[in-house]
Design a protein around this motif. Structure first.
Motif, PDB file in Angstrom:
ATOM      1  N   ALA A  94       9.095  -1.240   4.015  1.00 17.95           N
ATOM      2  CA  ALA A  94       9.417  -0.052   3.723  1.00 17.95           C
ATOM      3  C   ALA A  94       8.804   0.878   2.796  1.00 17.95           C
ATOM      4  O   ALA A  94       8.506   2.072   3.042  1.00 17.95           O
ATOM      5  CB  ALA A  94      11.075   0.043   3.666  1.00 17.95           C
ATOM      6  N   VAL A  95       8.554   0.133   1.879  1.00 17.33           N
ATOM      7  CA  VAL A  95       7.785   0.983   0.313  1.00 17.33           C
ATOM      8  C   VAL A  95       6.403   0.718   0.308  1.00 17.33           C
ATOM      9  O   VAL A  95       5.876   1.408  -0.452  1.00 17.33           O
ATOM     10  CB  VAL A  95       8.678   0.522  -0.874  1.00 17.33           C
ATOM     11  N   GLY A  96       5.863  -0.052   1.241  1.00 16.37           N
ATOM     12  CA  GLY A  96       4.495  -0.235   1.150  1.00 16.37           C
ATOM     13  C   GLY A  96       3.708  -1.210   0.204  1.00 16.37           C
ATOM     14  O   GLY A  96       2.588  -0.971  -0.391  1.00 16.37           O
ATOM     15  N   VAL A  97       4.458  -2.075  -0.200  1.00 16.68           N
ATOM     16  CA  VAL A  97       3.904  -3.367  -1.116  1.00 16.68           C
ATOM     17  C   VAL A  97       4.080  -4.689  -0.326  1.00 16.68           C
ATOM     18  O   VAL A  97       4.815  -4.888   0.690  1.00 16.68           O
ATOM     19  CB  VAL A  97       4.508  -3.411  -2.324  1.00 16.68           C
ATOM     20  N   HIS A  98       3.716  -5.761  -0.884  1.00 16.89           N
ATOM     21  CA  HIS A  98       3.756  -7.123  -0.708  1.00 16.89           C
ATOM     22  C   HIS A  98       5.456  -7.578  -1.065  1.00 16.89           C
ATOM     23  O   HIS A  98       5.638  -7.099  -1.960  1.00 16.89           O
ATOM     24  CB  HIS A  98       2.612  -8.152  -1.199  1.00 16.89           C
ATOM     25  N   TYR A  99       5.920  -8.415  -0.241  1.00  9.85           N
ATOM     26  CA  TYR A  99       7.098  -8.837  -0.497  1.00  9.85           C
ATOM     27  C   TYR A  99       7.178  -9.671  -1.786  1.00  9.85           C
ATOM     28  O   TYR A  99       8.168  -9.637  -2.483  1.00  9.85           O
ATOM     29  CB  TYR A  99       7.702  -9.814   0.666  1.00  9.85           C
ATOM     30  N   GLN A 100       6.058 -10.106  -2.354  1.00 12.45           N
ATOM     31  CA  GLN A 100       6.031 -10.869  -3.287  1.00 12.45           C
ATOM     32  C   GLN A 100       6.289  -9.845  -4.794  1.00 12.45           C
ATOM     33  O   GLN A 100       6.748 -10.304  -5.782  1.00 12.45           O
ATOM     34  CB  GLN A 100       4.630 -11.711  -3.753  1.00 12.45           C
ATOM     35  N   THR A 101       5.744  -8.693  -4.525  1.00 19.41           N
ATOM     36  CA  THR A 101       5.994  -7.762  -5.386  1.00 19.41           C
ATOM     37  C   THR A 101       7.324  -7.498  -5.807  1.00 19.41           C
ATOM     38  O   THR A 101       7.621  -7.135  -6.919  1.00 19.41           O
ATOM     39  CB  THR A 101       5.189  -6.280  -5.094  1.00 19.41           C
ATOM     40  N   ILE A 102       8.131  -7.534  -4.850  1.00 20.40           N
ATOM     41  CA  ILE A 102       9.605  -7.357  -5.049  1.00 20.40           C
ATOM     42  C   ILE A 102      10.175  -8.152  -5.876  1.00 20.40           C
ATOM     43  O   ILE A 102      10.876  -8.141  -6.729  1.00 20.40           O
ATOM     44  CB  ILE A 102      10.434  -7.093  -3.535  1.00 20.40           C
ATOM     45  N   GLY A 103       9.789  -9.403  -5.711  1.00 20.59           N
ATOM     46  CA  GLY A 103      10.426 -10.583  -6.256  1.00 20.59           C
ATOM     47  C   GLY A 103       9.738 -10.544  -7.717  1.00 20.59           C
ATOM     48  O   GLY A 103      10.484 -10.745  -8.568  1.00 20.59           O
ATOM     49  N   TYR A 104       8.701 -10.130  -7.996  1.00 24.79           N
ATOM     50  CA  TYR A 104       8.044 -10.043  -9.518  1.00 24.79           C
ATOM     51  C   TYR A 104       8.933  -8.976 -10.228  1.00 24.79           C
ATOM     52  O   TYR A 104       9.327  -9.049 -11.408  1.00 24.79           O
ATOM     53  CB  TYR A 104       6.760  -9.598  -9.536  1.00 24.79           C
TER      54      TYR A 104
END
Length: 81
Positions: free
Chosen positions: A26-36
């Motif tokens: 939804a926000v245009g990043v890799h899912y790992q970025t959310i975890g970081y």
């Protein structure tokens, strides 16, 4: 060196039943970025923080802060820990 940005992202995601993958798409990043971000290993850009806040329809300061957040029980019930 930049200051750590504290966040409530994992709490809000769990409450709203949104996966890291769904938020990331939804926000245009890799899912790992959310975890970081959730683990405090990466500070989001202003652009990304605003996109996340918009996604959850919350003010950005409800999700991100330069100061550690009080536990939600303290804010909701007035208990300090």
């Amino acid at each position: 060196m930049s200051e750590q940005v504290h966040n409530r992202l994992s709490v809000v995601r769990a409450e709203r039943k949104v996966s890291r993958q769904a938020l990331a798409e939804a926000v245009g990043v890799h899912y790992q970025t959310i975890g970081y971000i959730e683990r405090g290993q990466y500070n989001p850009s202003l652009d990304l923080a605003l996109k996340v806040a918009r996604f959850f329809e919350l003010p950005v300061e409800a999700l991100f802060s330069l100061e550690p957040f009080q536990p939600l029980t303290a804010e909701v019930y007035g208990r300090k820990q």
